[in-house]
Scaffold this active site. Structure first.
Site, PDB file in Angstrom:
ATOM      1  N   SER A   1     -29.515 -19.442   3.252  1.00 22.61           N
ATOM      2  CA  SER A   1     -29.223 -20.239   2.058  1.00 22.61           C
ATOM      3  C   SER A   1     -29.513 -21.711   2.314  1.00 22.61           C
ATOM      4  CB  SER A   1     -27.763 -20.060   1.661  1.00 22.61           C
ATOM      5  OG  SER A   1     -26.960 -20.879   2.487  1.00 22.61           O
ATOM      6  N   LYS A   2     -29.494 -22.456   1.222  1.00 21.28           N
ATOM      7  CA  LYS A   2     -29.740 -23.898   1.321  1.00 21.28           C
ATOM      8  C   LYS A   2     -28.759 -24.546   2.286  1.00 21.28           C
ATOM      9  CE  LYS A   2     -31.746 -24.318  -3.191  1.00 21.28           C
ATOM     10  NZ  LYS A   2     -32.005 -25.060  -4.388  1.00 21.28           N
ATOM     11  N   ARG A   3     -27.543 -24.022   2.284  1.00 24.75           N
ATOM     12  CA  ARG A   3     -26.510 -24.625   3.130  1.00 24.75           C
ATOM     13  C   ARG A   3     -26.758 -24.395   4.619  1.00 24.75           C
ATOM     14  NH1 ARG A   3     -24.500 -22.916  -1.313  1.00 24.75           N
ATOM     15  NH2 ARG A   3     -24.338 -20.800  -0.519  1.00 24.75           N
ATOM     16  N   ASP A   4     -27.583 -23.386   4.947  1.00 23.20           N
ATOM     17  CA  ASP A   4     -27.849 -23.116   6.360  1.00 23.20           C
ATOM     18  C   ASP A   4     -28.712 -24.190   6.995  1.00 23.20           C
ATOM     19  OD1 ASP A   4     -26.434 -20.750   6.435  1.00 23.20           O
ATOM     20  OD2 ASP A   4     -28.117 -19.623   5.616  1.00 23.20           O
TER      21      ASP A   4
END
Ligand code: GLU
Length: 509
Positions: free
Chosen positions: A264-267
């Site tokens: 995900s983008k958060r990774d």
């Protein structure tokens, strides 16, 4: 494949920067279009104004440009099916929704958000956590299917807010063949009555997407697996309008390196690698790093992305964009999620350096070094250093001594290799070099071998110190190539400088 011209689209929503999964979707669309002499276009899907992020559209275009996979139709690019931004097509959608209402394939729903929330709450209390507006519940809700006609007209005349919902038929199997996943069958009893047109006068993603794909003559819809659950509704919409359905190809998910869940983008950055093609700074000033700024070449990045879910069926792994266009087919895209591998990504970058002509690398290096050096010299620098480097920037830092004299001398090598008599030995070697009439790789190597023989010494006692004097380092490419590159005069001057400085260091110690 049908004989319709191939037209594919990348349809991002400008809700933030483009994640590398999004770039892969764009890439596969691009490759598919090129392979089939088709057209690749970009359409911005911004019907959800609440999630609009300023700057995202420019970011997306800029990222595609960096990757070298620009569409030929899209905002700012022209094309005969524009506008290519959905908010600019706003007026087009309502008549399509109304048409479905007229044909009893959709209906007006007047339920307020509060009323629906109440229904959901009640259902939850009764042990049904997944309440839906569907073929069962719609019969007891406030819509044009349950209310008398005159009341509906009155509500509409009074501008009562409403949405238009799809009237999902009961108990019908929807079947379609996905190019990657094969046959997909879903029973309509498991689908809800999705909103097609919102009370704010905007279409939802589903309606706008289908209308635009139809009007833009899209032949193949190639998109991420997360859209697979929406595909049955889309198939139903094509049927409801009486339009030909494009072929679908749902791409496998990108998974985290440990295979645990979607990347995900958060990774990004949290796991030590970027998930975005280029740097992105949020409105709050938070920076998310990108491959471009980390020093990746777009070709390596694209090569890596191509292999996340696809393989050519051969052992070849290094592909230029043109070669990818030639080799790409959707039937070699796998169903299984593709694990992202940051080490492999670096490997692609290393391979890129190794396989790129030195002249091309030199042009890039010249840019990094602000055009301060002669490009033909940089070509040799690239030749000497590229096997040991991952990024062009590494060549600049690790090969700095090829362009400028060393300003320091590796302490470990000095303390381990520079002995009492080394200065005398190196002065003698220097004198030998001075006497050479030709100064190329072979002559320096031959002189070196004769010197070792005459002294009865091994390489290990002499070469590291020679390297130290010339480069200041303890390791690197062939010293004979380095010497030939620098030339006799420069080598002798460096040796003089080194002898003085290292002696001074030794005396201090
Ligand atoms: N707007 C959708 C997205 O943001 C596009 C899905 C599709 O390609 O149909 O990914």
């Amino acid at each position: 494949m049908s004989d319709k011209p191939v037209r594919v689209r990348f349809a991002p929503s400008p809700t933030g920067p483009l994640h590398m999964g999004g770039v892969r979707t764009a890439l596969y669309n691009y490759l598919f279009a090129k392979k089939n002499n088709g057209t690749f276009l970009i359409r911005i899907e911004d019907t959800d104004q609440t999630r609009f992020v300023p700057g995202a559209q420019d970011y997306i275009m800029d990222a595609l440009k960096w990757c070298g996979i620009m569409p030929t139709e899209g905002p700012g690019l022209g094309g005969e099916y524009g506008p290519y931004v959905q908010s600019e097509r706003k007026e087009m959608y309502q008549p399509y929704a109304e048409r479905l209402v007229q044909e009893d394939k959709a209906y007006y729903a007047f339920d307020t958000a509060e009323e629906l929330e109440l229904m959901r709450e009640r259902a939850k209390q009764m042990g049904m956590p997944n309440w839906q507006y569907n073929h069962v519940t719609r019969t007891s809700l406030k819509n044009s299917l349950t209310l008398p006609q005159d009341q509906v007209e009155e509500l509409l005349a009074n501008n009562t807010p409403y949405v238009i919902r799809m009237k999902m038929p009961r108990n019908r199997d929807i079947r379609f063949e996905d190019i990657i996943r094969g046959w997909v069958t879903v029973n309509t009893n498991n689908l809800d009555d999705k909103v097609l047109f919102k009370s704010d006068g905007m279409p939802t993603y589903h309606l706008a997407n289908i209308v635009d794909d139809h009007l833009m003559k899209i032949s193949h819809v190639i998109r991420g697996e997360e859209w697979l659950p929406s595909a049955p509704l889309h198939v139903m919409l094509y049927e409801a309008f009486g339009w030909d359905c494009p072929q679908f190809a749902h791409l496998p998910l990108l998974l985290r390196p440990d295979g645990n869940g979607k990347l995900s983008k958060r990774d990004g950055d949290r796991l030590g690698f970027p998930v975005f093609p280029t740097d992105w700074t949020t409105a709050e000033g938070e920076l998310y790093s990108g491959y471009r700024e980390k020093g990746y070449h777009h070709q390596a990045f694209i090569n890596m992305l191509a292999f996340l879910g696809w393989n050519p069926g051969t052992h070849q792994e290094i592909f230029s964009l043109d070669e990818l266009c030639e080799a790409f087919t959707l039937d070699r895209v796998s169903k299984a999620g593709a694990k992202f591998d940051p080490d492999k990504t670096k490997w692609f970058q290393q391979q890129y350096l190794r396989s790129t002509p030195n002249e091309d690398l030199a042009a890039q290096l010249s840019e990094v070094l602000e055009n301060k050096y002669d490009v033909s010299r940089l070509t040799t620098v690239c030749h000497l250093m590229k096997e040991r480097a991952t990024f062009i920037q590494d060549i600049a830092t690790e090969g700095a001594y090829l362009l400028e004299r060393p300003t320091s001398y590796d302490e470990q090598t000095v303390s381990k290799k520079w002995k009492e008599d080394t200065s005398v030995l190196m002065t003698e070697w220097k004198n030998n070099l001075e006497g050479l009439s030709t100064f190329d790789h072979d002559s320096v190597e031959n002189a070196f071998k004769s010197f070792l023989e005459a002294k009865g010494m091994g390489i290990g006692a002499v070469l590291p110190n020679f390297r130290l004097l010339i480069t200041g380092t303890g390791m690197g490419p062939s010293m004979f190539e380095i010497a030939a590159f620098l030339g006799k005069e420069e080598c002798l001057e460096r040796m003089n400088q080194g002898l003085t400085k290292i002696e001074a260091l030794k005396n201090q110690a």
